[in-house]
Design an enzyme around this catalytic site. Structure first.
Site, PDB file in Angstrom:
ATOM      1  N   HIS A  68       0.828  -1.204   0.000  1.00 38.62           N
ATOM      2  CA  HIS A  68       0.000   0.000   0.000  1.00 38.62           C
ATOM      3  C   HIS A  68       0.865   1.257   0.000  1.00 38.62           C
ATOM      4  O   HIS A  68       0.602   2.200  -0.748  1.00 38.62           O
ATOM      5  CB  HIS A  68      -0.924  -0.002   1.224  1.00 38.62           C
ATOM      6  CG  HIS A  68      -2.120  -0.880   1.076  1.00 38.62           C
ATOM      7  ND1 HIS A  68      -2.041  -2.250   1.094  1.00 38.62           N
ATOM      8  CD2 HIS A  68      -3.440  -0.582   0.909  1.00 38.62           C
ATOM      9  CE1 HIS A  68      -3.249  -2.769   0.949  1.00 38.62           C
ATOM     10  NE2 HIS A  68      -4.116  -1.781   0.828  1.00 38.62           N
ATOM     11  N   HIS A  86       1.396  -3.907   9.189  1.00 37.11           N
ATOM     12  CA  HIS A  86       2.822  -3.790   8.910  1.00 37.11           C
ATOM     13  C   HIS A  86       3.579  -3.213  10.101  1.00 37.11           C
ATOM     14  O   HIS A  86       2.994  -2.523  10.947  1.00 37.11           O
ATOM     15  CB  HIS A  86       3.076  -2.899   7.685  1.00 37.11           C
ATOM     16  CG  HIS A  86       2.685  -3.531   6.394  1.00 37.11           C
ATOM     17  ND1 HIS A  86       3.444  -4.510   5.788  1.00 37.11           N
ATOM     18  CD2 HIS A  86       1.610  -3.327   5.598  1.00 37.11           C
ATOM     19  CE1 HIS A  86       2.852  -4.888   4.669  1.00 37.11           C
ATOM     20  NE2 HIS A  86       1.742  -4.181   4.525  1.00 37.11           N
TER      21      HIS A  86
END
Length: 399
Positions: free
Chosen positions: A146, A198
């Site tokens: 992303h 993440h």
């Protein structure tokens, strides 16, 4: 007969040589043994940071970052990229498609080479509210796709806006656009940590990698565009490139959806390049009417959307059906062993056996005699090609 440029032959031969060389020395495993321990240590080290960010949890932030992450998701690209073509900004559409495809391939290759984990949950709270996010959570961590895609996407969009809207090209306009793009990239990075998807190293590495890719892309995009629109042997070269990239993709430590995402974008890139090259002078040149210009009104743009979306859906289903019917038969005729997890039924004349791969049941469709392609690309005679990969590639190329 059209001559094949030497650089195309050398490029494809170089990729093929790389595939064979990396298989010979087991390069993926070697690189993983050097990088995975360090990245895993960093992920564990910064779990405390993830927990501190998540300590600010609030229902509004949960919803905000969840929906914000959809901006660079596959459904977003599926809807957004065709709009660029229908709006007349064809150069932006083809460049954005190829750039995101390149980012997706590069990022997913690194993910599956390193095979580093995401932050452990628990103690980290992982928010995956959409099916897209749940599937993303099955991938490895480094780098954050992303973050990588947002930097390249927003960076190239910023470049295009500044260089093509001359009447609003004042300093204040540039400042506002740059601020919006930088803010979006920062929010995406923070959001990936807040959602527990993440660690800090995933986001930072993705930001550095994305910036490098963007700089390189801006240096070569005009040459690439010139090749796609007016080059020699474009379609056959790109089809060969797309085919070889499937085999150049590294094998992860455990199966993930990353390769499937690459195949989809690989197919889309192949379809866009083929279509642009064949119809550039008629539909995709720089003189076609553009939205926000004097010649393409909102009404005509909306009509294109209403006509284009059903065509995309129809072509996707037709190309998938054709690929499902033809690919297994072609592989059978060529003596190539294949397997399928979902797309096809066992083919007549092919030996069928049940295979268990990482706990997932699959049909293995194997011919009795191996062909030349198998001998080149498969390590052992027992291996099979996943025919679903070819079906997915052609399905998205048809779109």
């Amino acid at each position: 007969m059209e001559t094949i440029p030497t650089w195309q032959v050398l490029s494809l031969a170089g990729i093929l040589g790389w595939i064979l060389f990396s298989r010979l020395i087991n390069l993926t495993v070697r690189i993983r043994s050097l990088t995975q321990p360090f990245v895993t240590t960093q992920v564990e080290k910064y779990i405390s940071l993830v927990l501190r960010v998540q300590s600010r949890k609030h229902p509004f932030l949960d919803a905000f970052f969840s929906y914000l992450s959809c901006i660079v998701s596959v459904p977003f690209y599926t809807g957004f990229l065709p709009l660029l073509f229908w709006s007349g900004h064809c150069k932006l559409g083809r460049q954005m498609t190829l750039l995101i495809a390149f980012c997706d391939y590069t990022g997913n290759c690194i993910k599956d080479i390193v095979s580093a984990p995401r932050p452990s949950s628990p103690p980290v709270r992982r928010l995956a509210k959409t099916e897209e996010e749940k599937e993303n959570a099955m991938e490895y961590g480094l780098p954050s796709s992303h973050t990588l895609n947002t930097i390249c996407f927003s960076g190239y969009l910023l470049y295009y806006i500044i260089n093509n809207f001359n009447n609003t090209n004042g300093f204040s306009f540039k400042l506002v656009v740059i601020s919006l793009m930088v803010t979006l990239s920062l929010l995406i990075g923070i959001g990936r940590i807040y959602l527990g998807m993440h660690s800090l190293i995933d986001v930072v590495f993705a930001a550095v990698l994305g910036t490098m890719i963007l700089v390189i892309w801006l240096a070569v995009h005009e040459r690439l565009d010139s090749f796609i629109t007016s080059g020699k042997n474009v379609t056959s070269f790109w089809a060969s490139l797309a085919f070889l990239l499937l085999f150049a993709y590294p094998t992860p430590e455990l199966p993930t959806p990353s390769f499937e995402f690459h195949v989809a974008f690989n197919g889309v890139a192949l379809g866009v390049v083929t279509g642009i090259n064949r119809t550039f002078s008629e539909f995709h040149n720089e003189h076609v009417p553009k939205l926000f210009g004097p010649h393409l009104g909102t009404t005509m743009f909306l009509k294109r959307i209403m006509i284009g979306l059903p065509i995309i859906i129809a072509v996707k289903f037709v190309s998938k059906a054709l690929a499902k019917g033809l690919l297994p038969l072609i592989c059978n005729l060529m003596g190539i062993p294949i397997k399928s997890s979902s797309y096809i039924q066992p083919v007549k004349g092919v030996t069928v056996s049940a295979v268990k791969t990482q706990g997932v049941g699959q049909f293995s469709l194997s011919s009795r005699q191996a062909g030349y392609v198998q001998k080149i690309f498969l390590s052992t005679p027992e291996e099979c090609y996943d025919v679903d990969t070819g079906i997915r590639l052609l399905q998205y190329a048809g779109k």
